[in-house]
Design an enzyme around this catalytic site. Structure first.
Site, mmCIF file in Angstrom:
data_model
loop_
_atom_site.group_PDB
_atom_site.id
_atom_site.type_symbol
_atom_site.label_atom_id
_atom_site.label_comp_id
_atom_site.label_asym_id
_atom_site.label_seq_id
_atom_site.Cartn_x
_atom_site.Cartn_y
_atom_site.Cartn_z
ATOM 1 N N ASP A 10 -58.034 -16.130 77.268
ATOM 2 C CA ASP A 10 -57.672 -15.598 78.573
ATOM 3 C C ASP A 10 -57.593 -16.812 79.514
ATOM 4 O OD1 ASP A 10 -57.413 -13.764 80.799
ATOM 5 O OD2 ASP A 10 -59.525 -14.166 81.253
ATOM 6 N N ASP A 12 -57.495 -16.624 83.647
ATOM 7 C CA ASP A 12 -58.232 -16.494 84.914
ATOM 8 C C ASP A 12 -59.723 -16.279 84.659
ATOM 9 O OD1 ASP A 12 -55.848 -16.587 86.472
ATOM 10 O OD2 ASP A 12 -55.477 -14.466 86.086
HETATM 11 C C1 BG6 Z 1 -55.736 -11.183 85.428
HETATM 12 C C2 BG6 Z 1 -56.823 -11.268 86.470
HETATM 13 O O1 BG6 Z 1 -55.781 -12.308 84.617
HETATM 14 O O2 BG6 Z 1 -54.445 -11.112 86.039
HETATM 15 C C3 BG6 Z 1 -56.696 -10.129 87.467
HETATM 16 O O3 BG6 Z 1 -58.083 -11.205 85.836
HETATM 17 C C4 BG6 Z 1 -55.274 -10.098 88.054
HETATM 18 O O4 BG6 Z 1 -57.628 -10.313 88.491
HETATM 19 C C5 BG6 Z 1 -54.276 -10.001 86.907
HETATM 20 O O5 BG6 Z 1 -55.117 -9.009 88.925
HETATM 21 C C6 BG6 Z 1 -52.823 -9.936 87.366
HETATM 22 O O6 BG6 Z 1 -52.453 -11.142 87.956
HETATM 23 P P1 BG6 Z 1 -51.100 -11.369 88.761
HETATM 24 O O7 BG6 Z 1 -51.096 -12.852 88.982
HETATM 25 O O8 BG6 Z 1 -49.976 -10.932 87.858
HETATM 26 O O9 BG6 Z 1 -51.169 -10.567 89.999
HETATM 27 MG MG MG Z 2 -60.084 -13.394 83.079
#
Ligand code: BG6
Ligand code: MG
Length: 214
Positions: A10, A12
Site C-alpha cells: 500500500d 498512503d
Molecule cells: C487511500 C487512502 O490510499 O486512498 C485514503 O488511505 C484515500 O485515505 C484514498 O481517501 C483515495 O485517495 P484519492 O487520492 O484517490 O482521493
Molecule cells: Mg494506507
C-alpha cells in the site's frame, strides 16, 4: 530465502505519510459541512476510496446531498489534497521504506503497489520511487475498493504470481481485510490492536524483516 514470489505494498501511510494529508483535507471538508472529524473517525476512512470516504463523512451531516453536490465536495477535498502533496520530495519517504523495497528486490521478489488513491502515480513520482515497482495498479480501473480483494488480486495477476505466493503490506483495517480476502499473507504497519486481522504487525518499515514473513 523467502517463500514468497511477490510483495504488494500500500502507499498512503506505509511508504509515505500522505495519510496525514488525507486526514487534514478530509477534516477541513467535514468541518465546512458542520461534521465533527477526529483521528478516531479518520481511522475508518484509511484505505477507503474518495467517494466512499465522502459518503461516510456525510452520513453524519444534518442534510442530504445531491450527486452533483457530492462530486463538488469530493473535488474540493482533492484540490486541497493536491496542494498538500505538491511540495513532497524524496525526503517524505518514511524511514525504512526504501530499504524494505530494496530488500524485497534483492531477494528476487516482484514488487507491486496497490493503492486506491488516484493520486498514487503523482505521489510515487514526487518521491522518486516509481522505478522500484514492477506494477502499479491504476486506481481508476478498480470497481470495488478495499476491503474488497479486487485491487490486490489485480496486482498479483499483473505480476503473474498466484495470491498465495504474495504478501501485502498495509496500514489500514480495510487494507488488511482486502489482503486477507485475496488469500495473501498480511503485514500490518501500525497498531497491533487496530490491525488485529494481520498475520504480523510492525510499528513501521524500519522493522520490516522479510525473513520473518512465512
Ligand atoms: C487511500 C487512502 O490510499 O486512498 C485514503 O488511505 C484515500 O485515505 C484514498 O481517501 C483515495 O485517495 P484519492 O487520492 O484517490 O482521493
Ligand atoms: Mg494506507
Amino acid at each position: 530465502m523467502s517463500r514468497f514470489a511477490a510483495v504488494i505494498f500500500d502507499l498512503d501511510g506505509v511508504i509515505t505519510d500522505t495519510a496525514r494529508y488525507h486526514y487534514l483535507a478530509w477534516k477541513r471538508l467535514a468541518e465546512s459541512q458542520g461534521v465533527h472529524f477526529d483521528e478516531a473517525f479518520n481511522e475508518h476512512l484509511k484505505g477507503i476510496d474518495r467517494m466512499g470516504s465522502l459518503e461516510l463523512i456525510l452520513a453524519s451531516a444534518t442534510r442530504r446531498y445531491s450527486d452533483a453536490e457530492k462530486l463538488a465536495l469530493a473535488t474540493e477535498k482533492n484540490e486541497h489534497y493536491k496542494e498538500l502533496i505538491a511540495t513532497m520530495t524524496p525526503s517524505d519517504l518514511l524511514p525504512g521504506a526504501v530499504a524494505a523495497l530494496d530488500d524485497c528486490r534483492a531477494a528476487g521478489l516482484k514488487i507491486g503497489l496497490a493503492s486506491v488513491s488516484r493520486n498514487a502515480f503523482t505521489v510515487l513520482d514526487r518521491l522518486g520511487i516509481t522505478g522500484k515497482f514492477d506494477y502499479v495498479v491504476d486506481a481508476g480501473t478498480i470497481a470495488k475498493g478495499k476491503p474488497d480483494p479486487e485491487i490486490f488480486l489485480k496486482a498479483a495477476r499483473e505480476l503473474r504470481v498466484t495470491p498465495d505466493a504474495c504478501f501485502g503490506v498495509e496500514d489500514a483495517v480495510a487494507g488488511v481485510s482486502s489482503i486477507k480476502a485475496a488469500g495473501m499473507y498480511a503485514v500490518g504497519v501500525g497498531d497491533p490492536q487496530v490491525l488485529a486481522a494481520a498475520d504480523i504487525v510492525i510499528p513501521d518499515l524500519t522493522q520490516f524483516r522479510l525473513e520473518q514473513y512465512k
